[in-house]
Write a protein that holds these residues in place. Structure first.
Motif, mmCIF file in Angstrom:
data_model
loop_
_atom_site.group_PDB
_atom_site.id
_atom_site.type_symbol
_atom_site.label_atom_id
_atom_site.label_comp_id
_atom_site.label_asym_id
_atom_site.label_seq_id
_atom_site.Cartn_x
_atom_site.Cartn_y
_atom_site.Cartn_z
ATOM 1 N N ALA A 149 75.458 34.747 -15.877
ATOM 2 C CA ALA A 149 74.644 35.093 -17.086
ATOM 3 C C ALA A 149 74.215 33.694 -17.899
ATOM 4 O O ALA A 149 74.929 33.162 -18.187
ATOM 5 N N THR A 150 73.219 33.891 -18.310
ATOM 6 C CA THR A 150 72.342 33.404 -19.174
ATOM 7 C C THR A 150 71.189 34.380 -19.368
ATOM 8 O O THR A 150 70.642 34.717 -19.385
ATOM 9 N N SER A 151 70.272 33.471 -20.265
ATOM 10 C CA SER A 151 69.025 34.340 -21.537
ATOM 11 C C SER A 151 67.752 33.273 -21.132
ATOM 12 O O SER A 151 67.142 33.366 -21.141
ATOM 13 N N ASP A 152 67.789 32.349 -20.975
ATOM 14 C CA ASP A 152 67.340 31.252 -19.997
ATOM 15 C C ASP A 152 66.767 31.055 -19.059
ATOM 16 O O ASP A 152 67.491 30.822 -18.191
ATOM 17 N N SER A 185 84.195 42.065 -12.109
ATOM 18 C CA SER A 185 85.420 41.420 -13.212
ATOM 19 C C SER A 185 85.147 40.426 -13.956
ATOM 20 O O SER A 185 86.480 40.165 -15.081
ATOM 21 N N THR A 186 84.257 39.811 -14.130
ATOM 22 C CA THR A 186 84.087 38.638 -14.538
ATOM 23 C C THR A 186 82.438 38.368 -14.153
ATOM 24 O O THR A 186 81.631 38.177 -13.471
ATOM 25 N N VAL A 187 82.772 38.219 -16.173
ATOM 26 C CA VAL A 187 81.724 37.469 -15.661
ATOM 27 C C VAL A 187 81.664 36.307 -16.506
ATOM 28 O O VAL A 187 81.738 35.474 -17.796
ATOM 29 N N ILE A 188 80.242 35.314 -15.917
ATOM 30 C CA ILE A 188 80.562 33.869 -16.452
ATOM 31 C C ILE A 188 79.367 33.436 -17.879
ATOM 32 O O ILE A 188 78.158 33.231 -16.688
ATOM 33 N N ALA A 189 79.299 33.164 -18.732
ATOM 34 C CA ALA A 189 78.304 32.867 -19.466
ATOM 35 C C ALA A 189 77.940 31.386 -19.393
ATOM 36 O O ALA A 189 79.062 30.937 -19.967
ATOM 37 N N PHE A 194 76.565 31.460 -27.065
ATOM 38 C CA PHE A 194 76.870 33.505 -26.848
ATOM 39 C C PHE A 194 79.018 32.804 -27.219
ATOM 40 O O PHE A 194 79.498 33.704 -26.873
ATOM 41 N N ALA A 195 79.417 31.380 -27.413
ATOM 42 C CA ALA A 195 80.576 31.061 -27.534
ATOM 43 C C ALA A 195 81.119 31.624 -28.785
ATOM 44 O O ALA A 195 80.026 31.576 -30.002
ATOM 45 N N ARG A 204 83.198 34.935 -19.813
ATOM 46 C CA ARG A 204 83.797 33.294 -20.151
ATOM 47 C C ARG A 204 82.773 33.115 -21.061
ATOM 48 O O ARG A 204 82.273 32.842 -19.304
ATOM 49 N N VAL A 205 82.756 32.851 -21.433
ATOM 50 C CA VAL A 205 82.225 31.826 -21.498
ATOM 51 C C VAL A 205 82.178 29.587 -21.421
ATOM 52 O O VAL A 205 82.791 29.027 -21.782
ATOM 53 N N LEU A 206 81.070 28.881 -20.473
ATOM 54 C CA LEU A 206 81.450 27.517 -19.674
ATOM 55 C C LEU A 206 80.412 27.161 -20.032
ATOM 56 O O LEU A 206 79.057 27.120 -18.667
#
Length: 665
Positions: A149-152, A185-189, A194-195, A204-206
């Protein structure tokens, strides 16, 4: 390097090659395996591109094979080499070998072949090679339980290219992330903004996700290794059997592969297996627990001594009568025991730890009959087990992917080395099968020579076992006429010459005891025409020789019975003229002809005539000395028959002697 400068590489192909890690190196080294890894480029096409790159590197643009028959001989040679390759890759790679006019290319191949022929093609190595083929990267891999996921919008586009296996989602805030976590199950931002936020679900924010591809999508590596398992294991065996130093720890590679299923999931982890089994058995386990509880209560009710007989009470209960208070008052202990038995049954079947609290809520403490599951705790138990399984699987996948990441590049070299070994072994088998030796070129020798000298040469093209082929000695410097009886071996002799020269200029060993030759610029081989040519075809043939004699360079010209193109008298004069022009140029030429005497008489030069002599007729079979004799016009088959009749006959002997004398005039 401009990829489009390579012969055979256009704009589209250049775009495909540009997707390789190092296309310039692959082209520079003629690395067929690397070139074939480019999108939509097959092994065969990769071989053609590699050959074009090799020619460019050596500035080798002149075509050595100038006629159809010359090209047929090359294809026959190539076929013999390819028959001795185990892998399809090696067969295609051998197509990069071609007869060259450039010393640097010939020497390059000779250096490679000199080492290759020392390889021992042991059966166990060849058996292992049967399982090796170029590695493949699986396509259409999809990971559905995880998203990025991203906002950009720009980051979104980059993520779609970098992580095609994942769903990429645009979000605005933490609430959107939490909402996504309900479906994945998992969302990677990937946005650093978002941290530190309080996010529900497995989010998870990566921000550095693009640098941690193996961690974000470990399935990419796992699927790659799982789908290439057999190729890798075969390549590992090849290295061991051939005693080649591998580019990686083979035990570590095998250990990693054992931790993978064929589908690219984790294998051999007991906890993961238990969690998956618990999920698979959940509904069955709950149903079994219900039966245990109800069987216990049914027996208790039947045995209970109350005013209403137990059997009648059971009938009432099963008809829907309310007995909560009766159960609580009369059967409280039995109900508690039934629920405990049900919970114990559920946990025993699931066989997982740390879920007692949720399992206890599956069956309520309130007395009721029949006992039934509570759907909300069952759903919660399923959710918890699923989350635990996915967490365990994700961690194990990440750990294994980390180990495999270190092996990714080495296994490419592992397989590439095995495939290249197959190329070397094919060359070694060819050299061994046909008793080959490396030829000596005139500029490699102490004394300059011209033409060719073949000692103990045996053709690989005859339709007899190679060990039955009679060796031939033949040498030509300048122009020569080759005479001999029908079926005496004239055509097979010039085939042998063409074969030897093609192999030599490919940089390969030749089927002979010794060969010495000059480095030719081109090979012209005019095969025998079937029947007299019409005027148009005759003119075309003469034009081809006209172009030939006006060309430059040291060429080898082989011609088989050119006299068949027209009348014998005219043929002798035409051939004599062609030989004179070729001699003036210093061209090495061998013309097979039955008109050798007539041609020599018509020629303005001293033409060398060589003869494949017939020893005689034995039981109707022609006995021939296959090696041409210098300066000898070979006798014809009719002369041999007349001689045989003159020797055998008495009454008609004078007639046969007169006939025989005509041959000697």
């Amino acid at each position: 390097m401009d990829l489009e400068t390579v012969p055979g590489v256009g704009a589209t192909t250049a775009e495909q090659l540009a997707q390789l890690d190092d296309p310039e190196r692959a082209l520079r080294e003629g690395d067929v395996a690397a070139i074939a890894r480019a999108p939509q480029i097959s092994d065969g096409r990769a071989a053609r591109i590699a050959r074009g790159a090799i020619r460019q590197r050596h500035d080798d643009h002149d075509e050595f094979l100038q006629t159809d028959r010359a090209r047929e001989l090359y294809q026959s040679v190539l076929g013999l080499l390819q028959e001795r390759a185990v892998t399809n890759y090696a067969q295609k790679h051998l197509e990069t070998l071609y007869p060259s006019t450039t010393r640097s290319r010939i020497d390059e191949v000779r250096s490679f072949v000199t080492e290759a022929v020392e390889r021992e093609p042991a059966p166990e190595i060849l058996d292992a090679l049967a399982g090796v083929s170029p590695l493949e990267s699986p396509s259409n891999l999809r990971v559905r339980e995880r998203c990025l996921a991203t906002s950009d919008a720009e980051t979104y586009a980059q993520a779609e290219q970098t992580f095609p296996e994942l769903s990429i989602e645009l979000v605005e805030d933490a609430r959107d992330l939490s909402e996504l976590a309900r479906g994945y199950s998992t969302v990677i931002a990937v946005d650093e903004a978002f941290a530190g936020l309080d996010l529900t679900g497995d989010v998870r924010v990566l921000p550095d996700a693009f640098d941690r591809i193996e961690e974000v999508v470990p399935e990419r590596l796992l699927t790659f290794f799982a789908s290439n398992r057999e190729r890798l294991l075969a390549a590992a065996t090849v290295h061991e059997k051939a005693a080649i130093e591998p580019p990686c720890d083979l035990d570590a590679l095998r250990d990693c592969l054992e931790r993978l299923t064929d589908e690219g999931t984790i294998a051999g982890d007991d906890e993961l297996v238990q969690l998956q089994r618990a999920l698979d058995d959940l509904d069955t386990a709950v149903s079994s627990a219900e039966r245990v509880a109800n069987d216990h209560l049914r027996e208790a009710i039947q045995e209970q001594n109350v005013t209403i007989e137990g059997a009648d009470l059971l009938s009432l209960v099963e008809q829907g009568a309310r007995v909560d208070s009766l159960l609580e008052r009369e059967l409280a202990d039995e109900f508690t025991a039934a629920i405990e038995a049900a919970r114990s049954e559920l946990l025993d079947i699931l066989a997982v730890d740390d879920y007692d609290a949720i399992a206890e809520r599956v069956f309520a403490d309130d007395p009721t009959f029949p006992v039934e599951r509570r759907e909300e705790p069952v759903g919660r138990l399923q959710t918890e087990l699923t989350a635990a399984r996915d967490r365990r699987a994700r961690r194990l996948k990440a750990d294994l992917a980390s180990d495999l990441a270190d092996l990714r590049e080495p296994v490419e070299r592992l397989v590439s080395a095995a495939l290249e070994l197959d190329v070397e072994l094919a060359l070694s088998r060819f050299a061994r099968d046909f008793d080959c030796t490396m030829p000596v070129f005139e500029d490699d020798a102490d004394e300059v020579c011209s033409g060719f000298t073949i000692a103990g040469g045996r053709s690989t093209l005859l339709d007899v076992p190679f060990e039955a082929v009679e060796p031939v000695d033949y040498a030509v410097e300048g122009v020569a006429l080759l005479s001999g009886v029908n079926s005496g071996g004239k055509t097979s002799t010039i085939d042998l010459v063409g074969l030897v020269v093609i192999l030599a200029q490919m940089g390969l060993p030749v089927p002979a005891e010794h060969v010495r030759l000059e480095r030719f610029d081109a090979l012209y081989y005019q095969e025998k025409n079937q029947g007299t040519l019409d005027a148009g075809a005759f003119e075309t043939t003469l034009r081809s020789f006209g172009n030939l004699v006006h060309g430059a360079g040291n060429r080898l010209v082989l011609v088989d019975e050119l006299e068949s193109i027209t009348e014998p008298g005219a043929s002798a004069k035409i051939i004599a003229g062609i030989l004179g022009a070729l001699d003036e140029q210093g061209t090495t030429s061998v013309f097979v002809s039955h008109l050798a005497g007539e041609i020599r008489a018509a020629a303005d030069i001293d033409v060398q005539i060589d003869g494949i002599e017939a020893v005689g007729l034995v039981d109707g079979e022609l006995q021939v000395n296959r090696s041409p004799v210098k300066g000898r016009l070979a006798r014809s088959t009719p002369e041999l028959i007349v001689e045989k009749l003159a020797q055998e006959s008495s009454a008609e002997g004078r007639f046969y002697d007169q006939l025989l004398a005509k041959f000697e005039e």
